[in-house]
Design a protein around this motif. Structure first.
Motif, short mmCIF file in Angstrom:
data_model
loop_
_atom_site.label_atom_id
_atom_site.label_comp_id
_atom_site.label_asym_id
_atom_site.label_seq_id
_atom_site.Cartn_x
_atom_site.Cartn_y
_atom_site.Cartn_z
N THR A 1 7.90 2.23 -15.13
CA THR A 1 7.52 1.60 -13.86
C THR A 1 8.75 1.25 -13.05
O THR A 1 8.81 1.50 -11.84
N ALA B 1 2.67 1.65 -3.31
CA ALA B 1 1.74 2.14 -4.33
C ALA B 1 1.52 3.64 -4.19
O ALA B 1 1.53 4.37 -5.18
N ALA B 2 1.36 4.10 -2.97
CA ALA B 2 1.15 5.53 -2.74
C ALA B 2 2.37 6.35 -3.16
O ALA B 2 2.24 7.41 -3.77
N GLN B 3 3.56 5.85 -2.85
CA GLN B 3 4.78 6.59 -3.17
C GLN B 3 5.12 6.58 -4.66
O GLN B 3 5.68 7.55 -5.17
N THR B 4 4.79 5.51 -5.35
CA THR B 4 5.11 5.42 -6.77
C THR B 4 3.99 5.93 -7.68
O THR B 4 4.24 6.26 -8.83
N GLY B 5 2.77 5.95 -7.16
CA GLY B 5 1.64 6.31 -8.00
C GLY B 5 1.18 5.15 -8.87
O GLY B 5 0.36 5.32 -9.77
N LEU B 6 1.69 3.95 -8.59
CA LEU B 6 1.31 2.76 -9.34
C LEU B 6 0.20 2.02 -8.60
O LEU B 6 0.13 2.08 -7.38
N SER B 7 -0.64 1.34 -9.34
CA SER B 7 -1.69 0.55 -8.70
C SER B 7 -1.08 -0.72 -8.12
O SER B 7 -0.01 -1.17 -8.54
N ARG B 8 -1.78 -1.28 -7.15
CA ARG B 8 -1.28 -2.52 -6.55
C ARG B 8 -1.20 -3.63 -7.57
O ARG B 8 -0.29 -4.44 -7.55
N TRP C 1 0.83 -1.21 0.00
CA TRP C 1 0.00 0.00 0.00
C TRP C 1 0.87 1.25 0.00
O TRP C 1 0.61 2.19 -0.76
N GLU C 2 1.88 1.29 0.85
CA GLU C 2 2.77 2.46 0.93
C GLU C 2 3.55 2.63 -0.36
O GLU C 2 3.72 3.73 -0.86
N ARG D 1 10.32 4.46 -11.56
CA ARG D 1 9.52 4.95 -10.43
C ARG D 1 9.83 4.14 -9.17
O ARG D 1 10.00 4.69 -8.09
#
Length: 60
Positions: free
Chosen positions: A43, A18-25, A15-16, A46
């Motif tokens: 990807t 994903a938030a930091q990279t802006g990528l979906s899980r 989750w963290e 990032r």
């Protein structure tokens, strides 16, 4: 390299990460966690930025 990033992601938390990279899980799982992941360069870069690796500096 995708395998190495995939080994670090659980330490950060998906989750963290994903938030930091802006990528979906789902992108994270497909690119880094599942065997045979094949991330795009965008990807990968990032992800490397989030874990503190500057590809050009460290490998260029």
């Amino acid at each position: 390299m995708a395998k190495a990033v995939g080994d670090v992601i659980p330490e950060i938390g998906v989750w963290e990460f994903a938030a930091q990279t802006g990528l979906s899980r789902s992108v994270i799982y497909k690119a880094f966690i599942r065997d045979g992941g094949n991330p795009t360069l965008t990807t990968l870069f990032r992800a490397l930025e989030v874990i503190g690796v500057d590809f050009r500096e460290d490998f260029g």
